[in-house]
Design an enzyme around this catalytic site. Structure first.
Site, PDB file in Angstrom:
ATOM      1  N   ASP A  91       0.843  -1.199   0.000  1.00  0.00           N
ATOM      2  CA  ASP A  91       0.000   0.000   0.000  1.00  0.00           C
ATOM      3  C   ASP A  91       0.876   1.247   0.000  1.00  0.00           C
ATOM      4  OD1 ASP A  91      -2.136  -1.666   0.213  1.00  0.00           O
ATOM      5  OD2 ASP A  91      -2.605  -1.206   2.303  1.00  0.00           O
ATOM      6  N   LYS A  92       0.298   2.321  -0.502  1.00  0.00           N
ATOM      7  CA  LYS A  92       1.003   3.610  -0.558  1.00  0.00           C
ATOM      8  C   LYS A  92       1.634   3.973   0.791  1.00  0.00           C
ATOM      9  CE  LYS A  92      -0.237   8.476  -0.964  1.00  0.00           C
ATOM     10  NZ  LYS A  92      -1.355   9.412  -1.148  1.00  0.00           N
TER      11      LYS A  92
END
Length: 302
Positions: A91-92
């Site tokens: 995830d970012k």
């Protein structure tokens, strides 16, 4: 203006850092990733992924890891190197160990290792509350759903649990039900490493690889959302996380500013069976270490 309070300043710096990564020239981003290279050989390149940098592009995303893979390959090797390939995603907001492949063949081989669960992945997370029991396995299927955001016109998609059992209203016994056919099997091992300030430090091993699996299992399965996870802190809506009094005090934060807290989820270790097992460990990012200190969560020395 620059906030006087060090905590506010520190949170502002983190947000600014994510924005900066979006604004730099792709060559600069590739250079940052080159500096964060932990290991490379003729098959793979392993990087320490920074906070707030998305792996893939999308609406409103100017810079992502996928876009600078050709530049990074040339910087590491020579001008003729073929672009690197993604093997898995983070995830970012997740930091830590990320594997890239030097060729299509290597990428396919490594993706298969991930898919067939031969890659051992260990994450560390700071969560709210204390899991009960302190170690165990969460095995609840996960499905995608639409959630209402606090901007009422805006629908976002999020993952949620789709348990295949329920309690019988007559006698309170557990009954199996027909599972949701869109749900994916999801299994996460966890154990508590430390607890203090109404929070815990957990070590996590996702056995399956469903999108947002760790975040959903911790928040909805164990009732211990990850610190700074504003997407999975409330069942039915997207809203900033509500923090316990003690946690706020230790972090020197007001509740109204809790929405600026970063997600505390770190891909700490990864073991890749390529010929001989390759073990990669990524030390915790600075903001994560600072939070541990403020919350007085001691990392066990093992």
């Amino acid at each position: 203006q620059i906030p006087k309070d060090p905590t506010q300043r520190w949170l502002r710096e983190l947000a600014a850092m994510s924005q900066q990564l979006q604004q730099v020239h792709p060559n600069v981003l590739a250079k940052i990733l080159k500096q964060r290279t932990l290991y490379h050989n003729e098959e793979i390149v392993v990087i320490d992924k920074p906070y707030g940098l998305p792996v893939h592009g999308g609406p409103g995303i100017k810079n992502c890891i996928a876009d600078v893979l050709p530049i990074l390959a040339k910087m590491l090797e020579n001008m003729k190197a073929e672009p690197l390939h993604l093997c898995h995603r983070l995830d970012k907001e997740t930091t830590g160990v990320m594997v890239l492949a030097r060729s299509k063949e290597a990428a396919e081989k490594i993706r298969l290792l991930f898919k067939t669960r031969q890659v051992e992945k260990i994450y560390w997370a700071i969560v709210l509350g204390d899991p009960d029991p302190v170690e165990g396995v969460v095995e609840i299927p996960i499905v995608e759903k639409e959630v209402q955001s606090h901007q009422s016109h805006y629908k976002a998609s999020a993952m949620t649990l789709a348990p295949n059992y329920r309690l019988c209203p007559e006698d309170g016994k557990v009954m199996k039900t027909r599972g949701n056919r869109h749900a994916e099997r999801a299994v996460t091992r966890y154990r508590r490493l430390a607890a203090a300030s109404a929070c815990s430090l957990l070590e996590l091993q996702p056995i399956t690889g469903v999108k947002h699996q760790i975040r959903v299992h911790l928040a909805y399965g164990l009732g211990c959302p990850i610190l700074g996870d504003h997407k999975y802190s409330h069942w039915s809506k997207l809203a900033p996380q509500k923090l316990p009094e003690l946690t706020l005090r230790r972090l020197k934060l007001e509740q109204s500013k809790a929405r600026h807290l970063p997600l505390h989820l770190h891909a700490h270790r990864l073991c890749l069976p390529l010929g001989q097992p390759l073990n990669f460990v990524c030390k915790l990012p600075l903001f994560f270490q600072k939070t541990l200190r403020k919350l007085e969560l001691d990392i066990p020395k093992d």
